[in-house]
Design a protein around this motif. Structure first.
Motif, short mmCIF file in Angstrom:
data_model
loop_
_atom_site.label_atom_id
_atom_site.label_comp_id
_atom_site.label_asym_id
_atom_site.label_seq_id
_atom_site.Cartn_x
_atom_site.Cartn_y
_atom_site.Cartn_z
N LEU A 194 36.42 15.06 4.05
CA LEU A 194 35.01 15.21 3.72
C LEU A 194 34.83 15.57 2.24
N ILE A 195 35.72 16.41 1.70
CA ILE A 195 35.66 16.71 0.27
C ILE A 195 35.87 15.43 -0.54
N GLY A 196 36.84 14.61 -0.13
CA GLY A 196 37.07 13.34 -0.83
C GLY A 196 35.86 12.42 -0.78
N ALA A 197 35.22 12.34 0.39
CA ALA A 197 34.02 11.51 0.52
C ALA A 197 32.90 12.04 -0.37
N SER A 198 32.76 13.38 -0.42
CA SER A 198 31.69 13.95 -1.25
C SER A 198 31.94 13.70 -2.73
N GLU A 199 33.21 13.65 -3.14
CA GLU A 199 33.53 13.37 -4.54
C GLU A 199 33.03 11.99 -4.96
N VAL A 200 33.19 11.02 -4.08
CA VAL A 200 32.76 9.65 -4.39
C VAL A 200 31.26 9.62 -4.68
N PHE A 201 30.51 10.39 -3.91
CA PHE A 201 29.07 10.40 -4.11
C PHE A 201 28.66 11.34 -5.24
N MET A 202 29.27 12.52 -5.32
CA MET A 202 28.85 13.50 -6.32
C MET A 202 29.46 13.24 -7.69
N TYR A 203 30.78 13.25 -7.81
CA TYR A 203 31.40 13.16 -9.13
C TYR A 203 31.27 11.77 -9.74
N VAL A 204 31.44 10.72 -8.93
CA VAL A 204 31.25 9.37 -9.47
C VAL A 204 29.78 9.16 -9.82
N GLY A 205 28.89 9.61 -8.93
CA GLY A 205 27.46 9.51 -9.23
C GLY A 205 27.09 10.32 -10.45
N GLN A 206 27.74 11.47 -10.61
CA GLN A 206 27.48 12.33 -11.76
C GLN A 206 27.91 11.65 -13.05
N LEU A 207 29.08 11.02 -13.06
CA LEU A 207 29.53 10.29 -14.23
C LEU A 207 28.55 9.18 -14.61
N GLU A 208 28.11 8.42 -13.61
CA GLU A 208 27.16 7.34 -13.86
C GLU A 208 25.83 7.90 -14.36
N PHE A 209 25.37 8.98 -13.73
CA PHE A 209 24.07 9.54 -14.06
C PHE A 209 24.02 10.05 -15.48
N PHE A 210 25.00 10.88 -15.87
CA PHE A 210 24.97 11.45 -17.21
C PHE A 210 25.23 10.40 -18.27
N ASN A 211 25.99 9.36 -17.95
CA ASN A 211 26.19 8.28 -18.91
C ASN A 211 24.92 7.47 -19.09
N ALA A 212 24.19 7.24 -18.00
CA ALA A 212 22.98 6.42 -18.08
C ALA A 212 21.80 7.19 -18.67
N GLN A 213 21.76 8.50 -18.44
CA GLN A 213 20.57 9.28 -18.80
C GLN A 213 20.68 9.98 -20.15
N THR A 214 21.82 9.92 -20.81
CA THR A 214 21.92 10.49 -22.15
C THR A 214 21.62 9.41 -23.18
N PRO A 215 21.05 9.79 -24.31
CA PRO A 215 20.79 8.80 -25.39
C PRO A 215 22.08 8.17 -25.87
N ASP A 216 21.94 7.04 -26.56
CA ASP A 216 23.12 6.30 -27.01
C ASP A 216 24.03 7.15 -27.90
N GLY A 217 23.45 8.08 -28.66
CA GLY A 217 24.26 8.90 -29.55
C GLY A 217 24.87 10.12 -28.90
N LEU A 218 24.70 10.28 -27.57
CA LEU A 218 25.20 11.48 -26.88
C LEU A 218 25.93 11.13 -25.59
N LYS A 219 26.47 9.94 -25.49
CA LYS A 219 27.12 9.51 -24.25
C LYS A 219 28.35 10.36 -23.93
N SER A 220 29.16 10.66 -24.93
CA SER A 220 30.35 11.47 -24.68
C SER A 220 29.98 12.88 -24.27
N PHE A 221 28.88 13.38 -24.81
CA PHE A 221 28.39 14.70 -24.41
C PHE A 221 28.02 14.69 -22.93
#
Length: 620
Positions: free
Chosen positions: A487-514
């Motif tokens: 269940l922890i592994g399944a939650s990682e797919v939704f939370m951590y992968v989703g988190q990576l996508e979300f912060f990459n998509a929602q930060t300005p072009d000059g702050l992607k690494s941040f």
């Protein structure tokens, strides 16, 4: 038609064809030229980066997974000192992630930052391997469970700590940039590449877990048997291969140019807005706000994209209001950035402020995630760990987490996402957004804590409470932990992968690494909050001379109550998260062609005073 005219015509056609092939997100090649879609980026570069990430992760965890054992067995530290030193080292990795993100977004760019920090990473691993082989592993073969190592000089200890902190610096600076750099290889303004960009994050997290699986099993076995130098040299070799592979892909990479110091841009908006705090809002709103794109420039760097104006945090809009003094400054040689900021620069600050509540809600999930490396292992050690004559190391149960990650990435990419896309909303947005996925991850995390609590209840039921050394004191098999790890592994797919996508998509072009660094900081804060929570629970539950919830002898405690407490806290966090997600407004970027059309319209304006004249009413 002359030969020269034919040549010029052919060159114009070739130039037009190249312009059509250029990426639309503003990426450039190694030499700073616009990236050509046909011969750059996409999955060729993406796969190189995925393999690089897998090898680098293998190298890092080849050191980190058994570092506490190295400190106790080789350097003869006690358990408390070793645990504290590992915690400090791990925390330093996350701190260095902010350093790497800052240098990448501000000055070096992601390619240069990844290359430099990988070189530092290799130097640290080489130094650790060499010092372990020559100085630390004495006598030969020491460092296993039986043979203790001798004493070491101050210089040898200093060499060891210098090596592992070089590893922390190298991996910390590299890690938040490589995920973003991989995503840069896909043009999000191209329909097919935009879909591939989303898929990349899932495969990136899978590569990370596969590298971790190899180091946790194969390298972990060698090191546990006392073959420390062999394990460290294997990590060094893996890091060298990762660096060589990364450099080989250089001609293929797409790059975003660094946009300058984000801290100064952030502060400029705050200072400019404060200076104009008494100013009334212009009657024509956005039309009377400063926008560099009208003059052919872009506030967010050379990406060719600007952020659409939003109505939240209206106080900050004052930084873009044009006054008579701003017009005078402009005529005298330039705009003062501490008095007047472009709309896109103001929106950058708004984007970061909007992200903060979502980021804070991810910390409680990281608290749940950290239990897998601590209390799950202690719980497993108190269960039946033998199958016939074979003893299962409790820490190896994390393999089920990694297998679950791989399985659920496949299920999500091949089943759930295609199914959800059939039910797209009327506005064309996808059925399951990143915010939805992170919420689902929190729900699964709650189920994982409930499952762990139920298993602990049954473990206590079949436990020998009179034992002194309670490893394996319960007749309940350790394989009953499989559901909570899965269940922890399944939650990682939704939370951590989703988190990576979300912060990459929602930060300005000059702050992607941040944005990627925020994900790592969430894990760091999760470790800190978990430690604080355990300390509080132990202090409160041991009053009146009670054994407490988490005593040394788990058979006399109530670890199940701690798991249920985490489930309750995560449920509260879920409610807060839903409220924050409903309030959140996604970033909107104007497409490159829209900006070019707007700039063309401005250039065709017959009266150059149209830009300045309406602003003359806005005086302070």
């Amino acid at each position: 038609m002359s030969c020269l005219e034919i040549y010029n015509k052919d060159m114009m056609k070739k130039k037009e064809g190249q312009e059509e092939e250029e990426t639309r997100d503003g990426t450039v090649d190694y030499y700073g030229r616009p990236s050509i879609r046909s011969n750059s980026g996409k999955w060729v570069a993406g796969i190189i980066i995925l393999v690089n990430q897998g090898l680098a992760t293998l190298a890092f965890f080849g050191v980190g997974v058994n570092l506490v054992l190295f400190l106790t067995r080789v350097l003869q530290q006690n358990n408390a000192d070793a645990a504290n030193n590992v915690s400090k080292w791990t925390g330093t990795v996350y701190i260095f992630s902010l350093v790497g993100a800052f240098l990448s977004d501000s000055y070096w760019g992601r390619y240069k930052t990844c290359a430099i920090f990988q070189v530092i990473f290799v130097i640290g691993l080489s130094s650790l391997s060499l010092s372990s082989y020559m100085f630390l592993i004495r006598p030969r073969g020491c460092g296993d469970e039986v043979t203790p190592c001798g004493t070491h000089s101050t210089m040898e200890i200093t060499m060891f700590y210098l090596s592992i902190y070089l590893i922390a610096l190298g991996n910390g600076g590299y890690q938040p940039n490589i995920a973003t750099f991989g995503a840069d290889q896909f043009d999000e303004e191209h329909p097919k590449e935009g879909y591939s960009k989303i898929a990349f994050f899932s495969y990136f997290y899978l590569a990370l877990n596969l590298g971790s699986l190899f180091s946790n099993t194969i390298l972990g076995y060698f090191e546990d048997e006392g073959m420390w130098a062999l394990g460290f040299w294997a990590s060094t070799g893996s890091a060298i291969l990762a660096l060589i592979l990364f450099l080989v892909g250089t001609p293929r990479y797409r790059n975003f140019k660094p946009t300058g110091n984000p801290l100064s841009r952030f502060c400029q908006v705050l200072v400019a807005a404060t200076k104009k705090s008494s100013m009334e809002a212009p009657s024509r709103g956005r039309e009377e706000m400063y926008d560099e794109d009208r003059q052919g420039k872009n506030a967010s760097g050379d990406t060719g994209r600007r952020i659409v104006h939003t109505d939240e945090f209206k106080f900050l809009d004052r930084a873009a209001y044009i006054t008579a003094r701003d017009l005078d400054d402009k005529k005298q040689g330039g705009v003062n950035p501490w008095r007047l900021c472009p709309v896109t620069q103001v929106e950058e600050v708004k984007c970061i402020l909007r992200l903060m509540p979502i980021w804070l809600c991810t910390i409680i999930y990281s608290v749940v995630f950290t239990q897998m490396a601590s209390l799950f292992v202690e719980q497993g050690a108190a269960m039946k760990t033998t199958v016939s004559d074979f003893k299962i190391p409790p820490a190896s149960m994390s393999s089920f987490d990694i297998l679950s990650v791989a399985l659920f990435i496949f299920i999500y990419r091949r089943v759930l996402e295609p199914l959800a896309n059939r039910f797209k909303k009327k506005d064309g947005t996808k059925g399951i957004t990143e915010l939805h996925r992170m919420g689902i991850g929190l729900v699964i995390a709650i189920l994982a804590m409930v499952a762990a609590g139920v298993v602990e209840c049954f473990r206590l039921k079949y436990a020998d409470k009179s034992c002194t050394h309670c490893d394996g004191s319960s007749s309940l098999s350790i394989f009953w932990q499989v559901p909570q790890y899965s269940l922890i592994g399944a939650s990682e797919v939704f939370m951590y992968v989703g988190q990576l996508e979300f912060f990459n998509a929602q930060t300005p072009d000059g702050l992607k690494s941040f944005g990627s660094a925020l994900c790592m900081m969430s894990m760091s804060m999760g470790n800190f909050v978990s430690s604080l929570l355990v300390t509080m629970v132990v202090k409160i539950s041991t009053e009146d001379h009670m054994p407490g919830w988490i005593p040394r002898n788990l058979n006399k405690g109530h670890l199940d109550r701690f798991y249920f407490l985490l489930a309750a806290l995560t449920s509260i966090d879920l409610v807060v998260y839903i409220a924050c997600a409903r309030w959140y407004k996604c970033i909107k970027l104007e497409a490159k062609d829209e900006m070019q059309d707007m700039m063309s319209d401005d250039e065709n304006d017959t009266d150059s005073d149209d830009y300045e004249e309406p602003m003359k009413d806005s005086r302070v």
